[in-house]
Scaffold this active site. Structure first.
Site, PDB file in Angstrom:
ATOM      1  N   HIS A  13       0.854  -1.201   0.000  1.00 58.85           N
ATOM      2  CA  HIS A  13       0.000   0.000   0.000  1.00 58.85           C
ATOM      3  C   HIS A  13       0.885   1.244   0.000  1.00 58.85           C
ATOM      4  CE1 HIS A  13      -4.103   1.723   1.225  1.00 58.85           C
ATOM      5  NE2 HIS A  13      -3.305   2.762   1.046  1.00 58.85           N
ATOM      6  N   HIS A  15       1.188   5.032  -2.129  1.00 60.83           N
ATOM      7  CA  HIS A  15       0.638   5.962  -3.136  1.00 60.83           C
ATOM      8  C   HIS A  15       1.779   6.704  -3.834  1.00 60.83           C
ATOM      9  CE1 HIS A  15      -3.698   5.823  -1.988  1.00 60.83           C
ATOM     10  NE2 HIS A  15      -3.191   5.422  -0.830  1.00 60.83           N
ATOM     11  N   ASP A  17       1.700   9.440  -5.642  1.00 59.34           N
ATOM     12  CA  ASP A  17       1.676  10.905  -5.496  1.00 59.34           C
ATOM     13  C   ASP A  17       1.980  11.353  -4.063  1.00 59.34           C
ATOM     14  OD1 ASP A  17      -0.707   9.631  -4.940  1.00 59.34           O
ATOM     15  OD2 ASP A  17      -1.995  11.241  -5.649  1.00 59.34           O
ATOM     16  N   HIS A 198     -10.117   1.249   0.045  1.00 58.54           N
ATOM     17  CA  HIS A 198      -9.859   1.978   1.288  1.00 58.54           C
ATOM     18  C   HIS A 198     -11.170   1.999   2.081  1.00 58.54           C
ATOM     19  CE1 HIS A 198      -6.337   3.719  -0.750  1.00 58.54           C
ATOM     20  NE2 HIS A 198      -5.942   4.195   0.417  1.00 58.54           N
ATOM     21  N   GLU A 201     -11.262   3.460   7.532  1.00 57.31           N
ATOM     22  CA  GLU A 201     -10.168   4.380   7.841  1.00 57.31           C
ATOM     23  C   GLU A 201     -10.798   5.679   8.372  1.00 57.31           C
ATOM     24  OE1 GLU A 201      -8.056   5.973   4.438  1.00 57.31           O
ATOM     25  OE2 GLU A 201      -6.282   6.477   5.620  1.00 57.31           O
ATOM     26  N   ASP A 279       1.881   3.523   3.053  1.00 52.56           N
ATOM     27  CA  ASP A 279       0.877   4.482   2.582  1.00 52.56           C
ATOM     28  C   ASP A 279       1.538   5.567   1.727  1.00 52.56           C
ATOM     29  OD1 ASP A 279      -1.741   5.092   2.176  1.00 52.56           O
ATOM     30  OD2 ASP A 279      -2.063   6.138   4.078  1.00 52.56           O
TER      31      ASP A 279
HETATM   32 ZN   LIG Z   1      -3.997   4.729   1.050  1.00 49.68          ZN
END
Ligand SMILES: [Zn+2]
Length: 339
Positions: A13, A15, A17, A198, A201, A279
């Site tokens: 997991h 990202h 960006d 997702h 969360e 993340d």
């Molecule tokens: Zn995420």
């Protein structure tokens, strides 16, 4: 080198960006005439990462605005993807899934398929250079229309078994519950693309149930709020659904109020299929080594438990069967060597 440093790791997991090198942001900005608030790397980190005072997921997500401006050209997309793999390899990550939302990277008129192609080619360049295997996950966005998200799914379907691992749903969970996206993920399931969502969360346990039962999620991004409903804990346990937990990020977004109250230890002890991930290495200012050290120092995970987490992640990887078996056997071998 200590055990955690030497240990082969898996990051499911991450990202794209949220994981740009500050120096790269500056270089792309200079190259493409993008205005930045500062051209000093250290100063820029303040704009790219959250401190200890982050209040919510929405505030956390604001940190993506600037990097996304620097992800609009083919050159930048390829470069950043390649660097994500290089950065992971530095911490002995052997397999990484890098996710991104193609619709947020089309400001210069590219199609979603163009963006996916660019990112995958960068990932594969990184894979070739480092030996760390990399796959892409493409994200639908919660604030986008079904039409825009369906475009993402259809573009993704062209890259199955060609660098793409699966599809995801990201963005503001509190205001967009998963049931709104049934039509979009029906399409993903029709194509047989693995789905992770997702959920649990910034929203409650019920979102995890809907993601699994209605959207066909085979993995859950975070899912840390499942303990609000025992029946959802049982569902996740019975179906052995991997939870892509990202401890530092969860505390920053206030999905967990503090490290002390984060349920990662409890879920592991309950026998849930826990995986631990970054993340966003830049927004959260972390990496896999750091996350595993947090598990060791704050949650008392032993070396063998940390290895167990890597095996969980390898089994949950969006790889085809022979690729996964190869990864699992490589992990087992290197664990035997470093013990
Ligand atoms: Zn995420």
């Amino acid at each position: 080198m200590d055990f955690i440093e030497r240990m082969p790791k898996i990051d499911l997991h991450n990202h794209l960006d949220g994981s740009l090198r500050p120096r790269t942001v500056i270089e792309i900005a200079r190259d493409e005439g993008i205005e930045l608030p500062t051209y000093d790397e250290k100063e820029l980190m303040k704009y790219l990462s959250v401190g200890d005072n982050c209040e919510s997921l929405v505030e956390y997500l604001e940190k993506f605005d600037l990097p996304l401006k620097c992800l609009q050209s083919e050159k930048a997309q390829r470069r950043v993807a390649k660097e994500a793999v290089e950065d992971a390899a530095k911490h002995n990550v052997k397999y990484i899934e890098v996710r991104f939302a193609p619709q947020l990277m089309t400001e210069k008129g590219m199609t979603c398929a163009d963006v996916i192609r660019n990112v995958i080619s960068g990932l594969l360049e990184g894979e070739k250079e480092t030996g760390t295997i990399a796959r892409a996950i493409v994200c639908c966005m919660r604030h986008h229309s079904d039409e825009k998200n369906l475009e993402v799914i259809r573009a993704a379907s062209e890259f199955m078994y060609r660098g793409l691992g699966g599809v995801d749903l990201a963005g503001d969970e509190a205001h967009y519950p998963p049931q709104l996206f049934k039509r979009v993920f029906d399409e993903a399931n029709k194509y047989g693309i693995p789905v992770t969502i997702h959920a649990g969360e910034a929203g409650g346990a019920e979102n995890v149930r809907v993601a699994i039962e209605e959207l066909g999620a085979v993995r859950i991004g975070h899912g840390i709020r499942i303990n609000e409903d025992e029946s959802v804990v049982n569902l996740v346990k019975e179906r052995k659904i991997p939870l892509e937990i990202c401890v530092t990020s969860n505390v920053q977004t206030k999905a967990a109020p503090s490290f002390e109250q984060h349920p990662v230890r409890k879920y592991f002890d309950l026998g849930l299929n826990v995986t631990v991930n970054t993340d966003n290495t830049t927004v959260s200012n972390t990496d896999m080594k750091r996350e595993l050290n947090i598990l060791k120092n704050k949650f008392g995970f032993s070396n063998s438990e940390l290895m167990q987490l890597q095996m969980n992640a390898a089994r949950a990887a969006f790889l085809d069967k022979p690729e996964k078996e190869k990864l699992l056997s490589e992990l087992k071998n290197s664990f035997e060597n470093i013990i």
